[in-house]
Write an enzyme that holds these catalytic residues in place. Structure first.
Site, PDB file in Angstrom:
ATOM      1  N   CYS A  93       3.794 -30.962  15.574  1.00  0.00           N
ATOM      2  CA  CYS A  93       4.546 -30.953  16.835  1.00  0.00           C
ATOM      3  C   CYS A  93       5.817 -31.802  16.789  1.00  0.00           C
ATOM      4  O   CYS A  93       6.713 -31.617  17.617  1.00  0.00           O
ATOM      5  CB  CYS A  93       3.668 -31.436  17.981  1.00  0.00           C
ATOM      6  N   HIS A 357       5.038 -25.544  25.394  1.00  0.00           N
ATOM      7  CA  HIS A 357       5.082 -26.334  24.164  1.00  0.00           C
ATOM      8  C   HIS A 357       5.110 -25.436  22.925  1.00  0.00           C
ATOM      9  O   HIS A 357       4.101 -25.291  22.225  1.00  0.00           O
ATOM     10  CB  HIS A 357       3.860 -27.262  24.144  1.00  0.00           C
ATOM     11  N   CYS A 387       3.812 -36.957  19.791  1.00  0.00           N
ATOM     12  CA  CYS A 387       2.703 -37.108  18.848  1.00  0.00           C
ATOM     13  C   CYS A 387       2.604 -35.856  17.985  1.00  0.00           C
ATOM     14  O   CYS A 387       3.133 -34.801  18.331  1.00  0.00           O
ATOM     15  CB  CYS A 387       1.391 -37.346  19.591  1.00  0.00           C
TER      16      CYS A 387
END
Length: 402
Positions: A93, A357, A387
């Site tokens: 990510c 996302h 994160c």
């Protein structure tokens, strides 16, 4: 060392899983974002000459099925010359943010020819991530064959503990005493802020419309984030836990969704930008990474932010606004708690829970959106952190210049 500055930023709208951008691959979305970022250089100063791009770093997490060298595809698809050096970055990510950090590092080291630029960003089409048939290579003489979902296997699975990353979020909820009600309330506020930002037009400067060819007539123009309008607030407290059936707190609402999108920015040395007649948007003051036990990736931003601040020569009190990627509502809540942040100063335009996302895109998107927040609030310094699976996190400090 030269100061690295962001001279332009653009992103596609964030589309829902199997939504309006489903027909485009991640590199195609990346091309749209890169074109948008480059076109904004002309908007900054129509008399400025074209800025040559030396190199590009683009984040992408699940590259299966989209062809070799995804960054290269996006760059050439945007019309950049074949001499442009291209590297695809995978830090899960945090891929998009790591691409920005590496680009800033290259600029600061003075490794670029005079007045040349870096393109940095991230892209993901989670819709088009394929399913796998791992047994097919060796052949299957008899019996059933398993089909593996690449989204889960390569994007959302904690391979170190053989569990969905949602269960790591459940551990975070338990470790820090963050209830289902806390997470639902945060989710509702994230959607409310995103809806407010969209209605007020605060994303317009950063969104590059995407044209989707149709069988007949004019192309469909997608120019708005899809997810924020889809929420049914009354259903949020009624949803079942998504990962832990008994006593679970993480749901499909208070976690981020699966999405498609891309973001890109142009990064130069401050001297080079001004020599080219460009007014930088923001100066990159510092950045850093941190890592911990993979099961505790959720709180790794609380370790990365102090690293970035130290490298920027700043303290926590110097930061006006934060963007913390909302992989789950509990991620933002836990890191705000650990960093002692004012919730009113975090994710002001909503976050990934509401906006979505696309995992390769988000790290770059939140840097660009952080600039939008600083501009809207007439503030100076912001910190973006995210994160990533495997226990890591990245953080970056920017100072608004325009």
């Amino acid at each position: 060392m030269s100061s690295a500055v962001i001279v332009s930023f653009a992103r596609t709208p964030v589309a829902k899983f199997r939504g309006s951008l489903a027909s485009l691959t991640a590199p195609q979305l990346g091309s749209v974002a890169i074109k948008g970022a480059l076109s904004r250089l002309g908007m900054a100063n129509s008399a400025a000459p074209a800025v040559p791009v030396a190199e590009a770093y683009i984040g992408n997490v699940v590259s299966a099925g989209i062809g070799q060298a995804p960054c290269r595809q996006a760059v050439l698809g945007a019309g950049l010359p074949q001499s442009t050096i291209c590297t695809t970055i995978n830090k899960v990510c945090a891929s998009g943010m790591k691409a920005v950090m590496l680009s800033a590092q290259a600029v600061a080291a003075g490794g670029l020819p005079d007045n040349m630029a870096m393109v940095a960003g991230g892209m993901e089409s989670m819709t088009n991530i394929p399913h796998y048939l791992p047994a097919a290579r060796g052949g299957t003489a008899l019996g059933h064959v398993s089909c593996i979902d690449g989204v889960i296997h390569d994007g959302l699975w904690d391979v170190y503990n053989d569990q969905h990353m949602g269960l790591c979020a459940e551990k975070c909820s338990s470790d820090y005493g963050i209830s289902r009600e806390d997470q639902d309330a945060y989710c509702v506020e994230s959607y409310r802020r995103a809806q407010e930002a969209i209605e007020a037009g605060w994303f317009k400067d950063e969104i590059e419309p995407v044209e989707i060819p149709q069988r007949r007539g004019e192309p469909l123009v997608v120019d708005i984030d899809e997810e924020p309008s889809a929420i049914k607030f009354e259903r949020v407290p009624t949803l079942r836990p998504a990962f832990k059936r008994d006593g679970g707190t993480v749901t499909a609402a208070n976690a981020s969704s699966l999405n498609d999108g891309a973001a890109a920015m142009v990064i130069m040395s401050e001297e080079g930008a001004r020599d080219a007649g460009l007014e930088p948007l923001a100066r990159i003051r510092g950045y850093g990474d941190a890592a911990r036990d993979p099961v505790d990736f959720t709180t790794a931003p609380s370790l990365a932010v102090p690293v970035a601040l130290r490298k920027a020569g700043m303290g926590a009190e110097d930061v006006d606004y934060h963007e913390i990627n909302e992989a789950f509502s509990v991620v933002a809540l836990a890191n705000m708690k650990l960093l002692n942040l004012d919730p009113a100063k975090v994710n002001v335009f909503g976050g990934a829970v509401a906006l979505g996302h696309p995992i390769g895109m988000s790290g770059a998107r939140i840097v660009g959106t952080l600039y939008s927040v600083l501009k809207h609030a007439d503030a100076s310094v912001g910190c973006a952190s995210i994160c990533n699976g495997g226990g890591g996190a990245s953080a970056i400090i920017i100072e608004r210049l325009k």
